[in-house]
Design a protein around this motif. Structure first.
Motif, short mmCIF file in Angstrom:
data_model
loop_
_atom_site.label_atom_id
_atom_site.label_comp_id
_atom_site.label_asym_id
_atom_site.label_seq_id
_atom_site.Cartn_x
_atom_site.Cartn_y
_atom_site.Cartn_z
N GLN A 1 17.51 -5.08 -20.25
CA GLN A 1 18.75 -4.35 -20.00
C GLN A 1 18.50 -3.09 -19.18
OE1 GLN A 1 20.51 -3.74 -23.86
NE2 GLN A 1 21.03 -5.90 -24.09
N GLN A 2 17.36 -2.45 -19.38
CA GLN A 2 17.05 -1.23 -18.64
C GLN A 2 16.64 -1.53 -17.21
OE1 GLN A 2 14.02 0.79 -20.86
NE2 GLN A 2 15.36 1.16 -22.61
N SER A 3 15.77 -2.52 -17.03
CA SER A 3 15.26 -2.84 -15.70
C SER A 3 14.81 -4.30 -15.69
CB SER A 3 14.09 -1.92 -15.35
OG SER A 3 13.58 -2.27 -14.09
N SER A 4 15.76 -5.19 -15.41
CA SER A 4 15.47 -6.62 -15.52
C SER A 4 14.42 -7.08 -14.51
CB SER A 4 16.75 -7.44 -15.38
OG SER A 4 17.36 -7.19 -14.13
N PHE A 5 14.45 -6.55 -13.29
CA PHE A 5 13.49 -6.98 -12.27
C PHE A 5 12.06 -6.58 -12.66
CE2 PHE A 5 11.10 -6.36 -8.30
CZ PHE A 5 11.19 -7.67 -7.80
N SER A 6 11.89 -5.36 -13.13
CA SER A 6 10.57 -4.89 -13.55
C SER A 6 10.06 -5.66 -14.76
CB SER A 6 10.60 -3.40 -13.89
OG SER A 6 10.91 -2.65 -12.75
N ALA A 7 10.91 -5.88 -15.74
CA ALA A 7 10.50 -6.62 -16.94
C ALA A 7 10.13 -8.05 -16.58
CB ALA A 7 11.62 -6.60 -17.98
N LEU A 8 10.93 -8.70 -15.75
CA LEU A 8 10.66 -10.07 -15.36
C LEU A 8 9.35 -10.15 -14.57
CD1 LEU A 8 11.78 -12.97 -15.40
CD2 LEU A 8 12.84 -12.48 -13.20
N GLY A 9 9.14 -9.25 -13.63
CA GLY A 9 7.91 -9.24 -12.85
C GLY A 9 6.69 -9.00 -13.71
N HIS A 10 6.80 -8.08 -14.65
CA HIS A 10 5.68 -7.77 -15.52
C HIS A 10 5.33 -8.95 -16.42
CE1 HIS A 10 2.99 -5.14 -17.78
NE2 HIS A 10 3.50 -5.68 -18.88
N LEU A 11 6.33 -9.55 -17.05
CA LEU A 11 6.07 -10.66 -17.97
C LEU A 11 5.62 -11.92 -17.23
CD1 LEU A 11 9.01 -10.11 -20.46
CD2 LEU A 11 6.58 -9.81 -20.92
N TRP B 1 -6.00 -17.92 -5.84
CA TRP B 1 -4.91 -17.33 -5.05
C TRP B 1 -3.69 -17.04 -5.93
CZ3 TRP B 1 -5.39 -14.97 -0.71
CH2 TRP B 1 -6.40 -15.34 0.19
N LEU B 2 -3.39 -17.96 -6.85
CA LEU B 2 -2.28 -17.74 -7.76
C LEU B 2 -2.55 -16.52 -8.65
CD1 LEU B 2 0.45 -18.74 -8.82
CD2 LEU B 2 -0.81 -20.29 -10.33
N TYR B 3 -3.78 -16.38 -9.10
CA TYR B 3 -4.17 -15.24 -9.91
C TYR B 3 -3.99 -13.93 -9.15
CZ TYR B 3 -7.13 -12.02 -12.52
OH TYR B 3 -7.61 -10.93 -13.20
N VAL B 4 -4.46 -13.89 -7.92
CA VAL B 4 -4.33 -12.67 -7.11
C VAL B 4 -2.86 -12.35 -6.88
CG1 VAL B 4 -4.74 -11.69 -4.81
CG2 VAL B 4 -6.59 -12.87 -6.02
N PHE B 5 -2.05 -13.36 -6.58
CA PHE B 5 -0.61 -13.14 -6.37
C PHE B 5 0.03 -12.60 -7.65
CE2 PHE B 5 3.77 -14.72 -6.62
CZ PHE B 5 4.30 -14.05 -5.53
N ALA B 6 -0.31 -13.19 -8.79
CA ALA B 6 0.28 -12.74 -10.06
C ALA B 6 -0.13 -11.30 -10.38
CB ALA B 6 -0.15 -13.67 -11.20
N CYS B 7 -1.36 -10.93 -10.06
CA CYS B 7 -1.83 -9.56 -10.34
C CYS B 7 -1.16 -8.53 -9.43
CB CYS B 7 -3.35 -9.48 -10.18
SG CYS B 7 -4.24 -10.29 -11.52
N THR B 8 -0.80 -8.93 -8.24
CA THR B 8 -0.19 -7.97 -7.30
C THR B 8 1.33 -7.97 -7.38
OG1 THR B 8 -0.24 -9.60 -5.52
CG2 THR B 8 -2.11 -8.11 -5.69
N TRP B 9 1.91 -8.87 -8.11
CA TRP B 9 3.36 -8.97 -8.18
C TRP B 9 3.90 -7.88 -8.99
CZ3 TRP B 9 6.49 -13.41 -10.73
CH2 TRP B 9 7.82 -13.27 -10.41
#
Length: 95
Positions: free
Chosen positions: A46-56, A87-95
């Motif tokens: 509710q506070q920051s859906s984009f940040s929460a979704l990206g983090h999780l 490559w997927l790992y690197v992408f996930a870490c930088t997302w």
């Protein structure tokens, strides 16, 4: 490497992988299935859906692919898959 040492490494990897898959799976589930979210995660959305979704999502994918990256058998027998997971790992870490 002696057999007892090899067995210890396998058991250690298995424990690490089970924990990583458990935490990563929890992160992916709570990010993708709203009705399974605990209250504190729902508040984050509710506070920051984009940040929460990206983090999780990023954290869950990084944990799961990171556990697979350190598997010697996967690295030796399936180098193409190992590279794609990297490559997927690197992408996930930088997302």
């Amino acid at each position: 490497m002696s057999k007892p040492d090899n067995m210890r490494l396998r058991v250690a990897w298995l424990i690490m992988a089970l924990l990583a898959f458990g935490v990563g799976g929890y992160a992916l589930t709570t990010s993708l299935v709203p009705m399974l979210r605990p209250t504190f995660i729902e508040n984050l959305f509710q506070q920051s859906s984009f940040s929460a979704l990206g983090h999780l999502l990023g954290g869950g994918v990084a944990l799961i692919t990171g556990a697979l990256q350190v598997n010697t058998r996967l690295r030796k027998n399936h180098p193409g898959l190992h590279r794609k997971l990297g490559w997927l790992y690197v992408f996930a870490c930088t997302w």
